[in-house]
Design a protein around this motif. Sequence first.
Motif, PDB file in Angstrom:
ATOM      1  N   GLN A  96       0.843  -1.219   0.000  1.00  0.00           N
ATOM      2  CA  GLN A  96       0.000   0.000   0.000  1.00  0.00           C
ATOM      3  C   GLN A  96       0.869   1.257   0.000  1.00  0.00           C
ATOM      4  O   GLN A  96       0.620   2.215  -0.732  1.00  0.00           O
ATOM      5  CB  GLN A  96      -0.880   0.036   1.261  1.00  0.00           C
ATOM      6  CG  GLN A  96      -2.095  -0.868   1.201  1.00  0.00           C
ATOM      7  CD  GLN A  96      -3.010  -0.470   0.043  1.00  0.00           C
ATOM      8  OE1 GLN A  96      -3.198   0.707  -0.240  1.00  0.00           O
ATOM      9  NE2 GLN A  96      -3.570  -1.468  -0.651  1.00  0.00           N
ATOM     10  N   MET A  97       1.890   1.237   0.833  1.00  0.00           N
ATOM     11  CA  MET A  97       2.764   2.406   0.942  1.00  0.00           C
ATOM     12  C   MET A  97       3.489   2.655  -0.385  1.00  0.00           C
ATOM     13  O   MET A  97       3.638   3.790  -0.828  1.00  0.00           O
ATOM     14  CB  MET A  97       3.782   2.169   2.065  1.00  0.00           C
ATOM     15  CG  MET A  97       4.794   3.268   2.230  1.00  0.00           C
ATOM     16  SD  MET A  97       5.855   3.005   3.651  1.00  0.00           S
ATOM     17  CE  MET A  97       6.709   1.532   3.220  1.00  0.00           C
ATOM     18  N   MET A  98       3.904   1.565  -1.023  1.00  0.00           N
ATOM     19  CA  MET A  98       4.606   1.683  -2.312  1.00  0.00           C
ATOM     20  C   MET A  98       3.672   2.263  -3.375  1.00  0.00           C
ATOM     21  O   MET A  98       4.105   3.002  -4.261  1.00  0.00           O
ATOM     22  CB  MET A  98       5.125   0.314  -2.770  1.00  0.00           C
ATOM     23  CG  MET A  98       6.253  -0.238  -1.925  1.00  0.00           C
ATOM     24  SD  MET A  98       7.734   0.788  -1.949  1.00  0.00           S
ATOM     25  CE  MET A  98       8.268   0.546  -3.612  1.00  0.00           C
ATOM     26  N   ARG A  99       2.378   1.913  -3.271  1.00  0.00           N
ATOM     27  CA  ARG A  99       1.388   2.462  -4.211  1.00  0.00           C
ATOM     28  C   ARG A  99       1.400   3.986  -4.121  1.00  0.00           C
ATOM     29  O   ARG A  99       1.387   4.686  -5.123  1.00  0.00           O
ATOM     30  CB  ARG A  99       0.015   1.913  -3.815  1.00  0.00           C
ATOM     31  CG  ARG A  99      -1.073   2.089  -4.809  1.00  0.00           C
ATOM     32  CD  ARG A  99      -2.288   1.338  -4.307  1.00  0.00           C
ATOM     33  NE  ARG A  99      -2.175  -0.089  -4.597  1.00  0.00           N
ATOM     34  CZ  ARG A  99      -2.758  -0.684  -5.623  1.00  0.00           C
ATOM     35  NH1 ARG A  99      -3.529   0.005  -6.427  1.00  0.00           N
ATOM     36  NH2 ARG A  99      -2.607  -1.961  -5.842  1.00  0.00           N
ATOM     37  N   ALA A 100       1.463   4.477  -2.865  1.00  0.00           N
ATOM     38  CA  ALA A 100       1.520   5.939  -2.686  1.00  0.00           C
ATOM     39  C   ALA A 100       2.820   6.504  -3.260  1.00  0.00           C
ATOM     40  O   ALA A 100       2.905   7.690  -3.584  1.00  0.00           O
ATOM     41  CB  ALA A 100       1.401   6.281  -1.204  1.00  0.00           C
ATOM     42  N   ARG A 101       3.842   5.690  -3.385  1.00  0.00           N
ATOM     43  CA  ARG A 101       5.105   6.141  -3.990  1.00  0.00           C
ATOM     44  C   ARG A 101       5.107   5.883  -5.492  1.00  0.00           C
ATOM     45  O   ARG A 101       6.149   5.974  -6.133  1.00  0.00           O
ATOM     46  CB  ARG A 101       6.297   5.399  -3.358  1.00  0.00           C
ATOM     47  CG  ARG A 101       6.499   5.689  -1.873  1.00  0.00           C
ATOM     48  CD  ARG A 101       7.792   5.024  -1.377  1.00  0.00           C
ATOM     49  NE  ARG A 101       7.962   5.192   0.065  1.00  0.00           N
ATOM     50  CZ  ARG A 101       9.039   4.840   0.745  1.00  0.00           C
ATOM     51  NH1 ARG A 101      10.053   4.279   0.116  1.00  0.00           N
ATOM     52  NH2 ARG A 101       9.113   5.025   2.045  1.00  0.00           N
ATOM     53  N   GLY A 102       3.948   5.506  -6.022  1.00  0.00           N
ATOM     54  CA  GLY A 102       3.834   5.319  -7.481  1.00  0.00           C
ATOM     55  C   GLY A 102       4.320   3.964  -7.969  1.00  0.00           C
ATOM     56  O   GLY A 102       4.521   3.764  -9.164  1.00  0.00           O
ATOM     57  N   VAL A 103       4.503   3.031  -7.044  1.00  0.00           N
ATOM     58  CA  VAL A 103       4.984   1.694  -7.445  1.00  0.00           C
ATOM     59  C   VAL A 103       3.874   0.684  -7.155  1.00  0.00           C
ATOM     60  O   VAL A 103       3.407   0.579  -6.016  1.00  0.00           O
ATOM     61  CB  VAL A 103       6.262   1.310  -6.652  1.00  0.00           C
ATOM     62  CG1 VAL A 103       6.686  -0.110  -6.981  1.00  0.00           C
ATOM     63  CG2 VAL A 103       7.381   2.289  -6.944  1.00  0.00           C
ATOM     64  N   PHE A 104       3.462  -0.052  -8.178  1.00  0.00           N
ATOM     65  CA  PHE A 104       2.389  -1.025  -7.991  1.00  0.00           C
ATOM     66  C   PHE A 104       3.012  -2.405  -7.834  1.00  0.00           C
ATOM     67  O   PHE A 104       3.399  -3.040  -8.812  1.00  0.00           O
ATOM     68  CB  PHE A 104       1.396  -0.946  -9.148  1.00  0.00           C
ATOM     69  CG  PHE A 104       0.709   0.396  -9.164  1.00  0.00           C
ATOM     70  CD1 PHE A 104      -0.439   0.611  -8.420  1.00  0.00           C
ATOM     71  CD2 PHE A 104       1.272   1.473  -9.849  1.00  0.00           C
ATOM     72  CE1 PHE A 104      -1.045   1.869  -8.376  1.00  0.00           C
ATOM     73  CE2 PHE A 104       0.680   2.726  -9.814  1.00  0.00           C
ATOM     74  CZ  PHE A 104      -0.479   2.928  -9.082  1.00  0.00           C
ATOM     75  N   ALA A 105       3.152  -2.819  -6.603  1.00  0.00           N
ATOM     76  CA  ALA A 105       3.777  -4.116  -6.313  1.00  0.00           C
ATOM     77  C   ALA A 105       2.865  -4.873  -5.363  1.00  0.00           C
ATOM     78  O   ALA A 105       2.423  -4.322  -4.352  1.00  0.00           O
ATOM     79  CB  ALA A 105       5.140  -3.898  -5.662  1.00  0.00           C
ATOM     80  N   SER A 106       2.557  -6.117  -5.704  1.00  0.00           N
ATOM     81  CA  SER A 106       1.712  -6.928  -4.816  1.00  0.00           C
ATOM     82  C   SER A 106       2.546  -7.345  -3.603  1.00  0.00           C
ATOM     83  O   SER A 106       3.788  -7.276  -3.645  1.00  0.00           O
ATOM     84  CB  SER A 106       1.233  -8.164  -5.567  1.00  0.00           C
ATOM     85  OG  SER A 106       2.345  -9.009  -5.810  1.00  0.00           O
ATOM     86  N   PRO A 107       1.884  -7.810  -2.526  1.00  0.00           N
ATOM     87  CA  PRO A 107       2.656  -8.270  -1.354  1.00  0.00           C
ATOM     88  C   PRO A 107       3.667  -9.351  -1.731  1.00  0.00           C
ATOM     89  O   PRO A 107       4.749  -9.430  -1.142  1.00  0.00           O
ATOM     90  CB  PRO A 107       1.573  -8.830  -0.425  1.00  0.00           C
ATOM     91  CG  PRO A 107       0.315  -8.127  -0.820  1.00  0.00           C
ATOM     92  CD  PRO A 107       0.429  -7.852  -2.288  1.00  0.00           C
ATOM     93  N   GLU A 108       3.324 -10.174  -2.737  1.00  0.00           N
ATOM     94  CA  GLU A 108       4.246 -11.252  -3.150  1.00  0.00           C
ATOM     95  C   GLU A 108       5.483 -10.691  -3.854  1.00  0.00           C
ATOM     96  O   GLU A 108       6.455 -11.415  -4.084  1.00  0.00           O
ATOM     97  CB  GLU A 108       3.545 -12.233  -4.099  1.00  0.00           C
ATOM     98  CG  GLU A 108       2.524 -13.134  -3.426  1.00  0.00           C
ATOM     99  CD  GLU A 108       1.234 -12.402  -3.066  1.00  0.00           C
ATOM    100  OE1 GLU A 108       0.970 -11.307  -3.634  1.00  0.00           O
ATOM    101  OE2 GLU A 108       0.488 -12.905  -2.204  1.00  0.00           O
ATOM    102  N   GLU A 109       5.418  -9.431  -4.231  1.00  0.00           N
ATOM    103  CA  GLU A 109       6.576  -8.814  -4.894  1.00  0.00           C
ATOM    104  C   GLU A 109       7.435  -8.018  -3.897  1.00  0.00           C
ATOM    105  O   GLU A 109       8.222  -7.159  -4.285  1.00  0.00           O
ATOM    106  CB  GLU A 109       6.106  -7.921  -6.042  1.00  0.00           C
ATOM    107  CG  GLU A 109       5.514  -8.758  -7.178  1.00  0.00           C
ATOM    108  CD  GLU A 109       4.816  -7.924  -8.237  1.00  0.00           C
ATOM    109  OE1 GLU A 109       5.034  -8.212  -9.424  1.00  0.00           O
ATOM    110  OE2 GLU A 109       4.053  -6.998  -7.885  1.00  0.00           O
ATOM    111  N   ILE A 110       7.210  -8.312  -2.626  1.00  0.00           N
ATOM    112  CA  ILE A 110       7.970  -7.600  -1.578  1.00  0.00           C
ATOM    113  C   ILE A 110       8.655  -8.611  -0.663  1.00  0.00           C
ATOM    114  O   ILE A 110       8.031  -9.588  -0.234  1.00  0.00           O
ATOM    115  CB  ILE A 110       7.015  -6.687  -0.775  1.00  0.00           C
ATOM    116  CG1 ILE A 110       6.671  -5.478  -1.637  1.00  0.00           C
ATOM    117  CG2 ILE A 110       7.645  -6.229   0.539  1.00  0.00           C
ATOM    118  CD1 ILE A 110       5.415  -4.806  -1.281  1.00  0.00           C
ATOM    119  N   LEU A 111       9.925  -8.379  -0.407  1.00  0.00           N
ATOM    120  CA  LEU A 111      10.673  -9.212   0.548  1.00  0.00           C
ATOM    121  C   LEU A 111      11.075  -8.320   1.711  1.00  0.00           C
ATOM    122  O   LEU A 111      11.741  -7.294   1.513  1.00  0.00           O
ATOM    123  CB  LEU A 111      11.941  -9.771  -0.117  1.00  0.00           C
ATOM    124  CG  LEU A 111      12.916 -10.511   0.805  1.00  0.00           C
ATOM    125  CD1 LEU A 111      12.408 -11.912   1.124  1.00  0.00           C
ATOM    126  CD2 LEU A 111      14.300 -10.619   0.161  1.00  0.00           C
TER     127      LEU A 111
END
Length: 505
Positions: free
Chosen positions: A175-190
């Motif tokens: 969610q926070m990354m979305r606010a930074r303009g990055v669309f990453a699903s939870p599975e795309e985060i380590l």
Amino acid sequence: MIINIDRNSSSPIYLQITSQIREMILSGTLPEGYKLPPERKLAEVLEVNRSTVLNAYRELKADGFIGAHIGQGTVVLPVVKNNIQSNDHFQEPLQWRQLFSQNASRMREPLLRDLMELASRDDVISFAAGIADPNLYPLEEIDIIQQELIRGSNKAAFLHNPTEGYYPLRESISQMMRARGVFASPEEILVTSGAQQGLDVIARAFLDPGDIVIVEEPAFFCALQIFRASGARLIGVPMDDAGMRADILESLLTRYKPKLIYTLPTFQNPSGAVMDLERRRQLLDLAWRYQIPILEDDPYGELRYEGNKIPSLKAMDHHGCVLYLSTFSKIMFPGLRIGWLTASKPVIRQLGMVKQMEDLHAGSLAQCIYDEFLRKGLLEQHIKKVNKEYLLRRNAMISAMERFAPDNVSWNKPLGGFYIWCTVPETMIKSRLLMKAAEKKVAFVPGDAFYIDEQVQNQIRLNFSYHPPELIHEGVRRLMEAIEETLLEEKRGSSSKNINMKPIV
Ligand SMILES: Cc1ncc(COP(=O)(O)O)c(C=O)c1O
């Protein structure tokens, strides 16, 4: 005293010098009281950088083989033989340094340890470490969250969690990354144990000995150390006002086939520089054309005090070339050790396997605390608050520089981040300035640590986030006085014989 340097060896030159001098001491070739040549002279003879000899002498000092005495220079100390019961049962102490793997031997740079030690000392105004001020930490909110976690029925904070991270935190970061303009699903985060671990995981996952890593110069020194420790060859690209020079980068990409491009495009550590939009586009284009991943390190992007936001490389990355790394260490505090990497799912899966060998998973309590902090919407509020304060501190440092700096010292005015990058006269001998600053109880990081070959000696990094404006004012006053006095002494041509070799204390 004959020392042979093998420039093709994977062992760093300073360790080659260390081990040869140590062997000469242990074999008696260099007896007790033998006076070693001054660092500068030995550096000239061996045709190496002076800091290389300095590091070698520092190692030998730490092991008790040599000592520096005022008026005598650096001399061989008596060899202390452990385990001596009687002459019949004499045993040499285990030569631990020689038993370490080559990989471990590449990991002995003490700078970070020195910086952390300095930051904890009350008597020093340290502009050295890049730390947020503890007085600004949102401890009341953290205390409430922690109590809730202890009393609540969800015990995830005290149990094992998946290596990739506590899933709710991965959702919150997504969610926070979305606010930074990055669309990453939870599975795309380590989730990592700090960004430092993220750098290490990337190095282990992508680099084999001999691989080439392109870095902008100057660059974050821990990243240089980590890449070096993996056996990679580092090639630097100079920066201009717009960031890493794309023309030079392209010629390097055609000449070598690097494995990775490492960059810190927003409020760089150490220079505070920001890569402009056009350069970001060029960099992404080059990475895609030459099929080289970019590691974007972004701990400071949210700490903007002036000017308009600029999207991260990851937010502009349509081809999936960017591995994005960030951390809570700078926007919150470093003690909870939580950072994160964002990349495609298969990459995250592989990185997770590498991370699993390091620490199974990041601390569960820390992950749960940050998850709640983000879910309650507290981070944005906190960042707004600290950004206001850091603006005051940056301004306090700039005004103090304007007031106290001699004519031949210059500096930049960063729009965000934690550091001011300052240029001092080229004639100034680094160790002298460090000594003088230490006498005046003020500390900084010498700029050479941020260069691959430590060849640039006339820059220094000053942190402005840690101390309140009054202390910044006083620290800058002391530091500028140290610079002036060092210059004056150099003009008078006083001897450099008795310089203490420890860099910062
Ligand atoms: C550019 C950069 N990357 C990574 C780190 C490491 O951060 P962490 O405390 O999350 O390990 C730092 C800390 O100084 C940094 O400046």
